[in-house]
Structure formats: C-alpha cells, structure tokens
Design an enzyme around this catalytic site. Structure first.
Site, PDB file in Angstrom:
ATOM      1  N   ASP A  37       0.828  -1.205   0.000  1.00  0.00           N
ATOM      2  CA  ASP A  37       0.000   0.000   0.000  1.00  0.00           C
ATOM      3  C   ASP A  37       0.865   1.259   0.000  1.00  0.00           C
ATOM      4  O   ASP A  37       1.895   1.305   0.674  1.00  0.00           O
ATOM      5  CB  ASP A  37      -0.900  -0.016   1.249  1.00  0.00           C
ATOM      6  N   ASN A  39       1.561   3.265  -3.088  1.00  0.00           N
ATOM      7  CA  ASN A  39       2.217   3.625  -4.345  1.00  0.00           C
ATOM      8  C   ASN A  39       1.791   5.007  -4.845  1.00  0.00           C
ATOM      9  O   ASN A  39       2.616   5.819  -5.281  1.00  0.00           O
ATOM     10  CB  ASN A  39       1.897   2.595  -5.432  1.00  0.00           C
ATOM     11  N   ARG A  40       0.490   5.278  -4.784  1.00  0.00           N
ATOM     12  CA  ARG A  40      -0.012   6.548  -5.305  1.00  0.00           C
ATOM     13  C   ARG A  40       0.448   7.722  -4.435  1.00  0.00           C
ATOM     14  O   ARG A  40       0.813   8.790  -4.950  1.00  0.00           O
ATOM     15  CB  ARG A  40      -1.536   6.515  -5.404  1.00  0.00           C
ATOM     16  N   ARG A  41       0.449   7.529  -3.121  1.00  0.00           N
ATOM     17  CA  ARG A  41       0.891   8.604  -2.227  1.00  0.00           C
ATOM     18  C   ARG A  41       2.389   8.873  -2.385  1.00  0.00           C
ATOM     19  O   ARG A  41       2.842  10.013  -2.275  1.00  0.00           O
ATOM     20  CB  ARG A  41       0.552   8.246  -0.778  1.00  0.00           C
ATOM     21  N   TRP A  42       3.150   7.801  -2.639  1.00  0.00           N
ATOM     22  CA  TRP A  42       4.585   7.954  -2.865  1.00  0.00           C
ATOM     23  C   TRP A  42       4.826   8.813  -4.096  1.00  0.00           C
ATOM     24  O   TRP A  42       5.668   9.722  -4.098  1.00  0.00           O
ATOM     25  CB  TRP A  42       5.230   6.584  -3.022  1.00  0.00           C
ATOM     26  N   ASN A  85     -10.313  -1.941  -5.979  1.00  0.00           N
ATOM     27  CA  ASN A  85      -9.465  -1.124  -6.848  1.00  0.00           C
ATOM     28  C   ASN A  85      -9.975  -1.077  -8.282  1.00  0.00           C
ATOM     29  O   ASN A  85      -9.579  -0.199  -9.055  1.00  0.00           O
ATOM     30  CB  ASN A  85      -8.031  -1.668  -6.862  1.00  0.00           C
ATOM     31  N   ARG A 206       1.332  -4.502   6.579  1.00  0.00           N
ATOM     32  CA  ARG A 206       0.721  -3.463   5.745  1.00  0.00           C
ATOM     33  C   ARG A 206       1.553  -2.202   5.848  1.00  0.00           C
ATOM     34  O   ARG A 206       1.857  -1.733   6.954  1.00  0.00           O
ATOM     35  CB  ARG A 206      -0.723  -3.169   6.159  1.00  0.00           C
TER      36      ARG A 206
END
Length: 257
Positions: A37, A39-42, A85, A206
């Site tokens: 969990d 990837n998008r925030r990174w 998703n 997680r």
C-alpha cells in the site's frame, strides 16, 4: 553533502547488519502476507505520475522477494489489486494492469519461484488472466519460495467462492445438502479457499500507516500477527522488514482468546 550521504549509508548498513545478526532465525515466519500500500501517495510526494508510483512499487516487490528468499521465508502472499481497486479510472487501471503483467513476466524469469493466482480472473483483461494461468501452471526448477499473487482479489468473495465450490462438489458427489449443513466445519471451507493446501499466514504486513485488513485473507488471517509500517510501499526498506521480523519474533502467539 556527499559526505553526509556516505555517513547515512554507512550507518544504515551498520544498523541492517546488526538487525540481521540479532534476528532469531528459528522464529522466521513461514508465510508472510503483504499489503503493498502507498504507491499513489509515494508518487504524489514527488509530483510524479501515478504510474511511476505503481512501477516503483512493482520494483520493490522483486527486491522484497529477494529478502524473503535470503531469510528462508517459504510463502509470500502479495495483495496487488483488490476488487475495490477495479473502481479506479480506466486510464489508471490500464497502466496498472500493464505494470502487473510486466511484474509477472519478471517472476517467470526466476526458475526458483512458484506462483499461484488468487482472485477473479473474469475481472481482468484477457492478456493478464492468461499470464496468471501460465505462471500458475509452471513448475519451478527448484522451489525456493512460493508466491501467491492476489489480483482482482476480495476476501469476502473468496469465502463465497469457497462455499459455492463446496456446495457444487457436494451435489456432484450426491451428498445430502441438509446433512452437509449439519456437519459443516471450518476445515470443510478451508479446503476450497484460494490458498488450499498452504499454511495460513504467520505475519501480515501493511505499509503506508493504514491499520485495517481491507478484505485481505480474512479467513486465513484469523490467528495471524499484524505489523503496520508507516513507510509507503516503494520506500519500504530492508531495515523496515527486519524490524517487522524482530517484532514478530518477540511476540507470544496465542491461538484463541
């Protein structure tokens, strides 16, 4: 500046070696579930496109599996794409599916990895479902690690699928459904889960600071230990993994209340 970077790298390496040295090797989890969990925030942190975050997350998967093989973990379940998703934009999903397909191709290059697909293949593009089928059918040269790839996966759906298959099996064998209901036990359902024949996860990790299951291995994780890490998945380091293993090794597992 370069001197500070070199010092940080030296200290990081020293800390990693110390964690490895102190790790109780007889307490390594046999099966680890990972919710990859963040990837998008990174990507957002670096003002980068979402696809870059997904690619960085895919690269981290291969690095992580290398750590697991090094430490003797036998089974890893990767939560890569949930049924929830599938509600994302078609543009992001197309990019993500392509990255997952490339990830599967890289797994196929390792003759020591066996792969099992978990999820609903009918929700996936044909090319991705075919890659999953191909990998699942492949026999590794010398299995060092078994990887469950959860793509198009939902925990509730898995339980429903298991019960449905159980009932179909009973009908095919001419069993009385009323009697089956009276005699039904936990093992009866476990025999039809996606992970049938495998040990339940000892440890579920997680990343990204979230502290919920999100439908991941709901049945199998009944007695698992959980470790929640603040690091976003692409930034998850080996020391973060070793800390999770150290934490797990120090726990007294209780199978019940």
């Amino acid at each position: 500046m370069s001197g500070r970077v070199e010092l940080a790298g030296f200290l990081y390496g020293f800390y990693e070696r110390r964690l490895l040295k102190d790790l109780a090797r007889d307490r390594i989890p046999r099966h680890i579930g990972v919710m990859v969990d963040g990837n998008r925030r990174w990507a957002k942190q670096f003002n980068a496109p979402t696809s870059q975050g997904h690619q960085a997350g895919a690269d981290k998967i291969h690095e992580f599996l290398g750590w697991c093989q090094e430490l003797g973990v036998k089974v890893v379940t990767l939560y890569m794409l949930s049924t929830d998703n599938m509600n994302r934009s078609s543009e992001e999903l197309d990019l993500l599916m392509g990255i997952i397909a490339n990830t599967l191709d890289r797994l196929d290059e390792d003759a020591n990895i066996s792969v099992h697909a978990m999820g609903a293949p009918e929700l996936l593009p044909d090319y991705l479902a075919e890659r999953l089928n191909k990998l699942t059918a492949r026999t590794p040269v010398r299995e060092k690690i078994h990887v469950n790839v959860a793509v198009g996966y939902g925990g509730r759906r898995e339980i429903v699928d298991a019960v449905r298959e159980l009932l179909h099996d009973a009908v095919a064998k001419g069993k009385d459904i009323g009697r089956l209901a009276d005699e039904l036990c936990v093992d009866d359902i476990s025999r039809f889960l996606y992970t049938r024949g495998q040990p339940d996860p000892d440890l579920v990790i997680r990343t990204s600071g979230e502290q919920r299951l999100s439908g991941f291995l709901m049945w199998q994780s009944a007695y698992s230990e959980f470790y929640f890490c603040e690091a976003l998945w692409p930034a998850f380091r080996k020391v973060d993994f070793l800390r999770a293993l150290r934490d797990y090794a120090g726990r007294q597992r209780r199978f019940g209340s």
